[in-house]
Write an enzyme that holds these catalytic residues in place. Structure first.
Site, PDB file in Angstrom:
ATOM      1  N   PRO A  36      -1.189  10.794  -1.183  1.00 46.19           N
ATOM      2  CG  PRO A  36       0.351   9.097  -1.605  1.00 46.19           C
ATOM      3  CD  PRO A  36       0.252  10.533  -1.202  1.00 46.19           C
ATOM      4  CG  ASN A  37      -4.097   5.782  -1.533  1.00 45.72           C
ATOM      5  OD1 ASN A  37      -4.733   5.605  -2.564  1.00 45.72           O
ATOM      6  ND2 ASN A  37      -2.876   5.310  -1.365  1.00 45.72           N
ATOM      7  NE  ARG A  82      -5.906   4.074   2.557  1.00 45.24           N
ATOM      8  CZ  ARG A  82      -4.753   4.638   2.898  1.00 45.24           C
ATOM      9  NH1 ARG A  82      -4.689   5.933   3.090  1.00 45.24           N
ATOM     10  NH2 ARG A  82      -3.679   3.912   3.037  1.00 45.24           N
ATOM     11  CE1 TYR A 112      -4.539   6.235   7.417  1.00 44.10           C
ATOM     12  CE2 TYR A 112      -5.613   4.331   6.438  1.00 44.10           C
ATOM     13  CZ  TYR A 112      -4.473   5.036   6.735  1.00 44.10           C
ATOM     14  OH  TYR A 112      -3.245   4.552   6.358  1.00 44.10           O
ATOM     15  CG  ASN A 156      -1.204  12.563   6.232  1.00 46.62           C
ATOM     16  OD1 ASN A 156      -0.399  11.747   5.785  1.00 46.62           O
ATOM     17  ND2 ASN A 156      -2.245  12.207   6.946  1.00 46.62           N
ATOM     18  CB  ALA A 178       2.274   5.579   0.893  1.00 46.57           C
ATOM     19  CD  GLU A 219       6.542  13.044   9.105  1.00 50.18           C
ATOM     20  OE1 GLU A 219       6.321  11.830   9.032  1.00 50.18           O
ATOM     21  OE2 GLU A 219       7.693  13.511   9.293  1.00 50.18           O
ATOM     22  CG  HIS A 236       1.906  10.382   9.852  1.00 52.54           C
ATOM     23  ND1 HIS A 236       1.938  10.096   8.507  1.00 52.54           N
ATOM     24  CD2 HIS A 236       3.125  10.846  10.180  1.00 52.54           C
ATOM     25  CE1 HIS A 236       3.142  10.365   8.050  1.00 52.54           C
ATOM     26  NE2 HIS A 236       3.887  10.831   9.039  1.00 52.54           N
ATOM     27  NE  ARG A 253      -1.324   1.705   9.906  1.00 54.87           N
ATOM     28  CZ  ARG A 253      -1.692   2.286   8.786  1.00 54.87           C
ATOM     29  NH1 ARG A 253      -1.640   3.606   8.681  1.00 54.87           N
ATOM     30  NH2 ARG A 253      -2.108   1.575   7.764  1.00 54.87           N
TER      31      ARG A 253
END
Length: 144
Positions: A9-10, A17, A22, A73, A76, A97, A99, A106
């Site tokens: 998502p996103n 964004r 990012y 990735n 969330a 995985e 990111h 964060r």
């Protein structure tokens, strides 16, 4: 060799964004760079969805030998989805995985990943280059 990149998502908003976190590049531009870099050694498929079930379906569709590895990735969903973790555990294709940001620098809730225990490795904090590092990890695993 065939690798599947799945973005959650996103991540369709990369380039617009929160560029401070990012970056300012869209993923399609970066994907073209990856395809060019690896054109002679592997094929890269790409899938993005904002929907948890679609990500699970894509893992199921590709997790039994259809690809040599998956770079995921989960966005969330990394921090919330037992269902995606279960889907990764159910398949036999290795999942890395990734990111873009260093999630450990964060918010506290981003420091826990439900999917990490089901993945063969985790790469975080190298910007979009995290995906290339994930691809390299899959290539090295395939050599063994």
């Amino acid at each position: 060799m065939k690798v599947l990149i799945i973005n959650g998502p996103n991540l369709n908003l990369l380039g617009v964004r929160e560029p401070g976190i990012y970056g300012a590049r869209g993923f399609e531009e970066y994907l073209a760079e990856l395809n060019s870099r690896y054109a002679d050694v592997l094929s890269i498929e790409y899938f993005q969805s904002n929907h948890e079930g679609s990500i699970i379906d894509k893992l199921h569709e590709n997790g039994f030998g259809q690809v040599d590895g998956i770079v995921l990735n989960a966005g969330a969903y990394t921090h919330t989805s037992v269902a995606i973790a279960d889907a990764i555990s159910a398949i036999n294709t290795p999942v890395i995985e990734v990111h873009i940001s260093n999630v450990h620098r964060r918010e506290e809730f981003r420091r826990h990943s439900y999917i990490s225990p089901s993945c063969v490795g985790v790469i975080a904090g190298f910007g979009l280059d995290s995906y290339r590092l994930g691809i390299e990890a899959i290539r090295e695993r395939a050599k063994k």
